[in-house]
Design a protein around this motif. Structure first.
Motif, mmCIF file in Angstrom:
data_model
loop_
_atom_site.group_PDB
_atom_site.id
_atom_site.type_symbol
_atom_site.label_atom_id
_atom_site.label_comp_id
_atom_site.label_asym_id
_atom_site.label_seq_id
_atom_site.Cartn_x
_atom_site.Cartn_y
_atom_site.Cartn_z
ATOM 1 N N TYR A 5 -28.252 34.316 10.252
ATOM 2 C CA TYR A 5 -26.899 33.548 10.215
ATOM 3 C C TYR A 5 -26.207 34.300 11.336
ATOM 4 C CZ TYR A 5 -22.003 32.623 9.845
ATOM 5 O OH TYR A 5 -20.738 32.217 10.116
ATOM 6 N N GLU A 6 -26.041 35.454 11.490
ATOM 7 C CA GLU A 6 -25.403 36.461 12.421
ATOM 8 C C GLU A 6 -25.897 36.074 13.805
ATOM 9 O OE1 GLU A 6 -25.601 40.252 11.073
ATOM 10 O OE2 GLU A 6 -23.902 40.191 9.614
ATOM 11 N N GLU A 7 -27.247 36.067 13.763
ATOM 12 C CA GLU A 7 -27.855 35.821 15.238
ATOM 13 C C GLU A 7 -27.609 34.475 15.787
ATOM 14 O OE1 GLU A 7 -31.919 35.989 14.119
ATOM 15 O OE2 GLU A 7 -32.123 38.244 14.294
ATOM 16 N N THR A 8 -27.498 33.427 14.765
ATOM 17 C CA THR A 8 -26.683 32.136 15.345
ATOM 18 C C THR A 8 -25.539 31.996 15.859
ATOM 19 O OG1 THR A 8 -25.926 31.327 13.142
ATOM 20 C CG2 THR A 8 -28.123 31.026 13.591
ATOM 21 N N ILE A 9 -24.464 32.932 15.550
ATOM 22 C CA ILE A 9 -23.151 32.987 16.187
ATOM 23 C C ILE A 9 -22.992 33.794 17.147
ATOM 24 C CG2 ILE A 9 -22.016 32.124 13.925
ATOM 25 C CD1 ILE A 9 -21.312 35.169 13.313
ATOM 26 N N GLN A 10 -24.043 34.792 17.194
ATOM 27 C CA GLN A 10 -24.284 35.546 18.549
ATOM 28 C C GLN A 10 -22.657 36.665 18.762
ATOM 29 O OE1 GLN A 10 -24.904 33.107 21.850
ATOM 30 N NE2 GLN A 10 -26.849 32.716 21.123
ATOM 31 N N GLY A 11 -22.471 36.983 17.684
ATOM 32 C CA GLY A 11 -21.226 38.223 17.693
ATOM 33 C C GLY A 11 -19.877 37.486 18.137
ATOM 34 N N ASN A 12 -20.145 36.154 18.284
ATOM 35 C CA ASN A 12 -18.475 35.708 18.762
ATOM 36 C C ASN A 12 -17.710 35.289 17.559
ATOM 37 O OD1 ASN A 12 -19.364 35.489 21.608
ATOM 38 N ND2 ASN A 12 -20.489 33.767 21.293
ATOM 39 N N VAL A 13 -16.885 36.275 17.133
ATOM 40 C CA VAL A 13 -16.333 36.010 15.751
ATOM 41 C C VAL A 13 -14.983 36.567 15.888
ATOM 42 C CG1 VAL A 13 -16.017 36.490 13.347
ATOM 43 C CG2 VAL A 13 -18.274 36.355 14.491
ATOM 44 N N PRO A 14 -13.797 35.844 15.826
ATOM 45 C CA PRO A 14 -12.679 36.423 16.307
ATOM 46 C C PRO A 14 -12.135 37.394 15.004
ATOM 47 C CG PRO A 14 -12.509 33.952 15.410
ATOM 48 C CD PRO A 14 -13.964 34.295 15.803
ATOM 49 N N LYS A 15 -11.208 38.242 15.334
ATOM 50 C CA LYS A 15 -10.974 39.308 14.182
ATOM 51 C C LYS A 15 -10.251 38.557 13.067
ATOM 52 C CE LYS A 15 -8.439 43.693 13.769
ATOM 53 N NZ LYS A 15 -7.628 44.588 14.457
ATOM 54 N N TRP A 16 -9.730 37.487 13.210
ATOM 55 C CA TRP A 16 -8.607 36.855 12.137
ATOM 56 C C TRP A 16 -9.630 35.878 11.262
ATOM 57 C CZ3 TRP A 16 -9.872 31.811 12.949
ATOM 58 C CH2 TRP A 16 -10.080 31.530 14.268
ATOM 59 N N ASP A 17 -10.790 35.890 11.424
ATOM 60 C CA ASP A 17 -11.703 35.154 10.655
ATOM 61 C C ASP A 17 -12.159 35.766 9.395
ATOM 62 O OD1 ASP A 17 -13.779 33.385 9.503
ATOM 63 O OD2 ASP A 17 -14.884 33.187 11.510
ATOM 64 N N ILE A 18 -11.292 35.573 8.259
ATOM 65 C CA ILE A 18 -11.511 36.258 7.276
ATOM 66 C C ILE A 18 -12.701 36.050 6.563
ATOM 67 C CG2 ILE A 18 -10.387 36.598 4.909
ATOM 68 C CD1 ILE A 18 -7.687 35.636 6.133
ATOM 69 N N SER B 43 -32.944 23.702 0.908
ATOM 70 C CA SER B 43 -32.994 22.310 1.441
ATOM 71 C C SER B 43 -31.700 21.672 2.085
ATOM 72 C CB SER B 43 -33.321 21.139 0.348
ATOM 73 O OG SER B 43 -34.691 21.664 -0.367
ATOM 74 N N ILE B 44 -30.670 22.140 1.606
ATOM 75 C CA ILE B 44 -29.344 21.965 2.100
ATOM 76 C C ILE B 44 -29.347 22.670 3.232
ATOM 77 C CG2 ILE B 44 -26.943 22.063 1.688
ATOM 78 C CD1 ILE B 44 -27.353 21.818 -1.495
ATOM 79 N N LEU B 45 -29.481 23.743 3.455
ATOM 80 C CA LEU B 45 -29.315 24.511 4.588
ATOM 81 C C LEU B 45 -30.220 23.938 5.831
ATOM 82 C CD1 LEU B 45 -28.540 27.218 6.438
ATOM 83 C CD2 LEU B 45 -30.310 28.164 5.345
ATOM 84 N N GLN B 46 -31.516 23.497 5.515
ATOM 85 C CA GLN B 46 -32.318 22.799 6.507
ATOM 86 C C GLN B 46 -31.606 21.579 7.022
ATOM 87 O OE1 GLN B 46 -36.092 22.139 4.625
ATOM 88 N NE2 GLN B 46 -36.623 24.355 4.579
ATOM 89 N N THR B 47 -30.991 20.930 6.185
ATOM 90 C CA THR B 47 -30.483 19.662 6.544
ATOM 91 C C THR B 47 -28.854 19.812 7.394
ATOM 92 O OG1 THR B 47 -31.047 18.705 4.324
ATOM 93 C CG2 THR B 47 -29.396 17.365 5.668
ATOM 94 N N ARG B 48 -28.454 20.754 7.018
ATOM 95 C CA ARG B 48 -26.911 20.946 7.857
ATOM 96 C C ARG B 48 -26.920 22.387 7.865
ATOM 97 N NH1 ARG B 48 -22.174 17.842 5.282
ATOM 98 N NH2 ARG B 48 -21.336 18.038 7.323
ATOM 99 N N PRO B 49 -27.743 23.019 8.954
ATOM 100 C CA PRO B 49 -27.488 24.579 9.188
ATOM 101 C C PRO B 49 -26.344 25.032 9.908
ATOM 102 C CG PRO B 49 -28.870 23.387 10.832
ATOM 103 C CD PRO B 49 -28.566 22.352 9.836
ATOM 104 N N GLN B 50 -25.556 24.080 10.485
ATOM 105 C CA GLN B 50 -24.444 24.327 11.447
ATOM 106 C C GLN B 50 -23.262 24.982 10.612
ATOM 107 O OE1 GLN B 50 -25.608 21.524 10.778
ATOM 108 N NE2 GLN B 50 -23.781 19.850 10.411
ATOM 109 N N LEU B 51 -23.413 24.825 8.930
ATOM 110 C CA LEU B 51 -22.190 25.344 7.957
ATOM 111 C C LEU B 51 -22.492 26.494 7.471
ATOM 112 C CD1 LEU B 51 -21.647 21.850 6.106
ATOM 113 C CD2 LEU B 51 -20.230 22.789 8.010
ATOM 114 N N ARG B 52 -21.594 27.461 7.878
ATOM 115 C CA ARG B 52 -21.784 29.001 7.175
ATOM 116 C C ARG B 52 -21.883 28.916 5.790
ATOM 117 N NH1 ARG B 52 -17.207 32.723 9.398
ATOM 118 N NH2 ARG B 52 -15.946 31.079 8.668
ATOM 119 N N GLN B 53 -21.154 27.934 4.948
ATOM 120 C CA GLN B 53 -21.311 28.272 3.414
ATOM 121 C C GLN B 53 -22.733 27.894 2.993
ATOM 122 O OE1 GLN B 53 -18.398 24.911 2.928
ATOM 123 N NE2 GLN B 53 -20.045 23.940 1.530
ATOM 124 N N ASN B 54 -23.772 26.916 3.960
ATOM 125 C CA ASN B 54 -24.775 26.692 3.317
ATOM 126 C C ASN B 54 -25.902 27.974 3.521
ATOM 127 O OD1 ASN B 54 -24.352 24.044 2.628
ATOM 128 N ND2 ASN B 54 -24.856 23.305 4.933
#
Length: 843
Positions: free
Chosen positions: A173-186, A138-149
């Motif tokens: 989730y990986e499909e939503t960001i389409q591989g655009n992840v900087p190397k420093w994103d721990i 339910s939380i994810l459906q409300t705010r899908p833009q947050l990775r932690q959800n």
């Protein structure tokens, strides 16, 4: 914030101010603002709800619930009122009712992020994984833009055992960001490693390895990558690649024993083929000259001349370098008689060679060498070890070392340890304090001194010693700070000291403090349920949840539970101890008293306890620092006052066995494989006359122990005797329960068995074991009370060379409990253990 009962603009502004005051813990100001709103709107439910919440924060829980219920009556359809009601129940740890209130709040405000998060926290806290999955979705459906959800939903599925669904969530989730992840994103790469863990847990190791390889270039946790890759390769049988992987890890850290063991598996070296294994350790010993592991590990498996050669190289290098922990590193080898003898011969030869060199004048003119000092230190520890104990020689070596280097702290500390093992706890505490004075800035030596003082029952001195490193201005002084810092070792030692003194009220107070510390550790999860998601520390969070699930199996909790159960059993057997005024050995005297004598004894005990309490209170008041008087307390903060600082109410409980059962429940649930837990369960249940539960503990103990275990022998005979003497009117839940009990006990020991003869046979068979003799004598005192005075088997035990000081001390305690003259026993024991103070003077 919209409300179901609209407020005027000015009042709505005041309501927002109330929320802000609550968040900033300005409770008094918030309460005044609530009253200001309620003067105009006396039936405004949400303001009433906030007033109740603030009142609860001020420590007035009953009043807070009354206000919250009134708020619900005024506005049943307000999600704020129901949310507050849930928060009040949560503060009281009534999580079931809190969840019900949250769900009611969601009926009126289904998209409220705050309510959903609070509900999710309670569901994961209670391990309601199915409900947690739904709430997180339910939380994810409300705010899908947050990775932690997204990761939270994956965690929910993972914990619920739905690994495929967990992986699908992370893939989406990986499909939503389409591989655009900087190397420093721990946080992203931590989530990727978590996904890899899910794949591996599902059993598809090959795919887990492929996934690991795909992210190896960018992932920042290189050690985790290398360890997982090596593990997967080994599981897949790709041994050559696994060898290379473990060699890379060893090049990074040659001290990890696990890496060597896994490298052996990768090389296909059989556990018995130690010749090939030695080549690995020789290689890394040559490669890393300063590394300890490749030189120490072979000592575990080498034998004969090979062991002597390796041990000689290891020991001589360490002692010449002056490494104080050398003995601690190798004492595990003392389980092997041959290795123990070889080690002694080597170190003794070093000492003799140095003694010979000294006689021949072969010195460097700059004082004693490190080699000589630490060789003497090693020999002292050798003679102090329980397998080779010789106190005179240990002290001789230490005295020589102290003459050469009188200010070496380790020598003084080990001298204290030798006196402790010899039984002179007073001198041990004194010597440890002398070591502390040599280095007053060392917290470790400070705590060791306090521990030795507690072992000698110097509780006030120990607290004074600990106060050198505590915030003494804290609420409760040094002890309050130790409790706030959750210093569990000190609290446990303090409790055991009071137990030895039969001051059960203070002992129970300390045990209760330990219970509360473990409760705090359980509650501390609340902070991490949200923090770990926010910071992306997913793998550590999962490990923490698993650790929390087994928290009550922690050795310190087991130790505290066994101690608390022992205290309550004492109270059940001798209610007079609740007054804290009877010393060791008075149990038998108390049993022999008439009713009038017991009444007088209890009256005197109460008076003495009251005086002791007054003295302690006066001492605490005198020690209060002036800073406490002037300390500023945050606005609205409730200063907690302990209503029972000396544990008087705990000790005067009317139901000691029921209190013991509370400790017993988590002990049996979380540590059922510990024999001590089953024995404690038997002791409690047989006193509660819960025969079936006592039988269950006995059967489990028989599975865990050897057939000849003396403790199991005691349990078997006591239960058989109790069942034999069951009155006909004994209450059972069902008539068939009695028959079932008799049938089960019959399987263990026949009702036709003559128990006294059975016990005498056991005693004769095991007369060379101190533990068996004590058990047999305890049983004999139950079956034949008139035979208590015959303690000749206990005296004979002292003639056995292997009898230890602890066993002799337990024998003395048994004599005290029987009320038998112990002077002959003490004289004989003192001759065997001349330094032990317990056999000298009054009891």
């Amino acid at each position: 914030m919209p409300t179901s009962q609209p407020l005027a603009s000015k009042d709505a502004s005041l309501f927002r101010q109330v929320l802000k005051c609550y968040e900033q813990k300005q409770y008094k100001k918030g309460l005044k603002t609530c009253e200001q709103i309620l003067r105009k709107n006396p039936k405004h439910g949400e303001t009433l709800a906030m007033k109740g919440l603030i009142t609860n924060s001020l420590g007035k829980t009953e009043e807070a619930f009354a206000i919250a219920k009134d708020a619900l009556r005024q506005d049943m359809k307000s999600h704020v009122c129901w949310h507050v009601y849930g928060l009040l129940y949560r503060s009281e740890k009534n999580f079931e009712e809190s969840i019900k209130a949250y769900k009611m709040a969601l009926r009126f405000e289904p998209d409220s992020q705050q309510i959903l998060r609070d509900l999710a926290l309670l569901q994961i806290q209670m391990r309601n994984y199915d409900g947690y999955v739904e709430t997180r979705k339910s939380i994810l459906q409300t705010r899908p833009q947050l990775r932690q959800n997204w990761t939270a939903v994956a965690i929910a599925y993972h914990l619920a055992g739905q690994l495929d669904e967990a992986e699908k969530v992370l893939i989406k989730y990986e499909e939503t960001i389409q591989g655009n992840v900087p190397k420093w994103d721990i946080e992203h790469w931590e989530t990727a490693l978590y996904k890899n863990r899910i794949i591996a847990d599902s059993g598809d190791i090959g795919r887990a390895l492929e996934h690991l390889e795909s992210m190896a270039k960018n992932c920042l946790d290189k050690v985790a990558l290398l360890e997982l890759r090596a593990e997967y390769l080994l599981k897949l049988g790709r041994k050559e690649e696994a060898q290379q992987a473990y060699r890379i890890l060893l090049d990074r850290n040659p001290e990890r024993r696990d890496y060597y063991a896994e490298l052996e598996k990768a090389m296909g070296i059989a556990p018995k083929n130690r010749h090939e294994a030695k080549a690995i350790y020789d290689e890394y010993a040559n490669k890393f000259e300063r590394s300890d592991a490749p030189r120490r590990i072979p000592l575990d498996f080498l034998e004969g001349d090979e062991f002597r050669e390796a041990a000689n190289a290891y020991l001589s290098a360490k002692l010449k370098k002056g490494v104080p922990s050398t003995f601690a590193n190798i004492k595990a080898l003392y389980a092997d008689d041959a290795k123990r003898q070889t080690i002694f011969e080597l170190v003794n030869s070093y000492n003799e060679a140095q003694e010979q060199g000294k006689e021949n004048g072969e010195t460097n003119g700059s004082g004693p060498s490190q080699f000589r000092l630490w060789t003497l230190y090693f020999l002292a520890q050798h003679y102090d070890h329980y397998r080779t104990r010789n106190m005179d020689k240990a002290l001789e070596c230490l005295n020589k070392a102290l003459k050469l280097a009188p200010n070496t702290v380790e020598f003084h500390m080990t001298t204290a340890r030798v006196y402790k093992h010899a039984g002179d706890l007073q001198k041990a505490a004194q010597k440890m304090d002398e070591a502390r004075i040599l280095d007053k800035s060392d917290r470790y030596i400070n705590t060791k001194t306090a521990k030795y003082q507690l072992r000698n029952d110097q509780n006030e001195d120990a607290l004074k010693t600990m106060s050198l490193f505590t915030r003494n201005e804290a609420n409760g002084g040094p002890l309050g700070d130790l409790l706030e810092m959750q210093c569990v070792w000190y609290v446990a030692e303090d409790a055991e000291s009071y137990m030895r003194q039969n001051l059960l009220s203070l002992a129970l107070k300390r045990y209760q403090s330990l219970w509360e510390i473990f409760e705090v550790w359980t509650e501390d999860q609340f902070d991490f349920h949200s923090f770990s998601l926010r910071k992306g520390q997913i793998r550590a969070y999962i490990d923490m949840l698993k650790w929390e699930d087994s928290l009550r199996s922690h050795p310190m909790f087991v130790r505290a539970a066994l101690g608390a159960i022992g205290a309550y059993i004492k109270l059940a057997d001798m209610p007079c101890l609740a007054q804290g005024a009877l010393a060791n050995g008075d149990a038998a005297r108390y049993e022999k008293m008439t009713d009038a004598e017991r009444k007088r004894a209890l009256k005197k005990a109460k008076k003495d306890a009251q005086k002791a309490q007054e003295r302690a209170a006066a001492l605490a008041a005198a020690k209060k620092d002036d800073k406490n008087k002037n300390a500023q307390v945050a606005e609205g903060e409730v200063k907690k006052e302990d209503p029972d600082p000396h544990g008087i109410a705990l000790a005067r409980t009317e139901t000691p066995l029921e209190e013991a059962a509370k400790w017993l429940k988590p002990l049996l649930e979380m540590s059922p494989e510990r024999l001590e837990a089953q024995i404690a369960g038997f002791e409690v249940q047989i006193r509660r006359r819960q025969w079936t539960l006592a039988l269950n503990c006995l059967n489990k103990a028989r599975e865990l122990a050897t057939p000849e275990d003396p403790r199991v022998h005691e349990m078997v005979v006591r239960l058989r005797h109790a069942v034999n003497t069951l009155p006909a009117e004994e209450e059972f839940k069902a008539p068939e329960t009695r028959e079932a009990l008799l049938e089960e006990v019959e399987k263990i020991l026949s009702k036709d068995t003559e128990l006294s003869a059975y016990n005498d046979e056991f005693l004769e068979k095991n007369k060379d074991s101190a533990a068996h003799v004590r058990s047999a004598l305890r049983i004999r005192s139950v079956l034949k009370p008139e035979a208590k005075k015959d303690m000749s088997p206990l005296l004979s035990v002292l003639d056995i060379e292997s009898t230890t000081l602890d066993e002799a001390n337990e024998g003395l305690k048994l004599l005290y409990s029987f009320g038998v003259d112990e002077n002959g026993y003490k004289t004989k024991a003192a001759a065997k253990f001349p330094l032990a103070k317990v056999f000298k003077g009054a009891k």
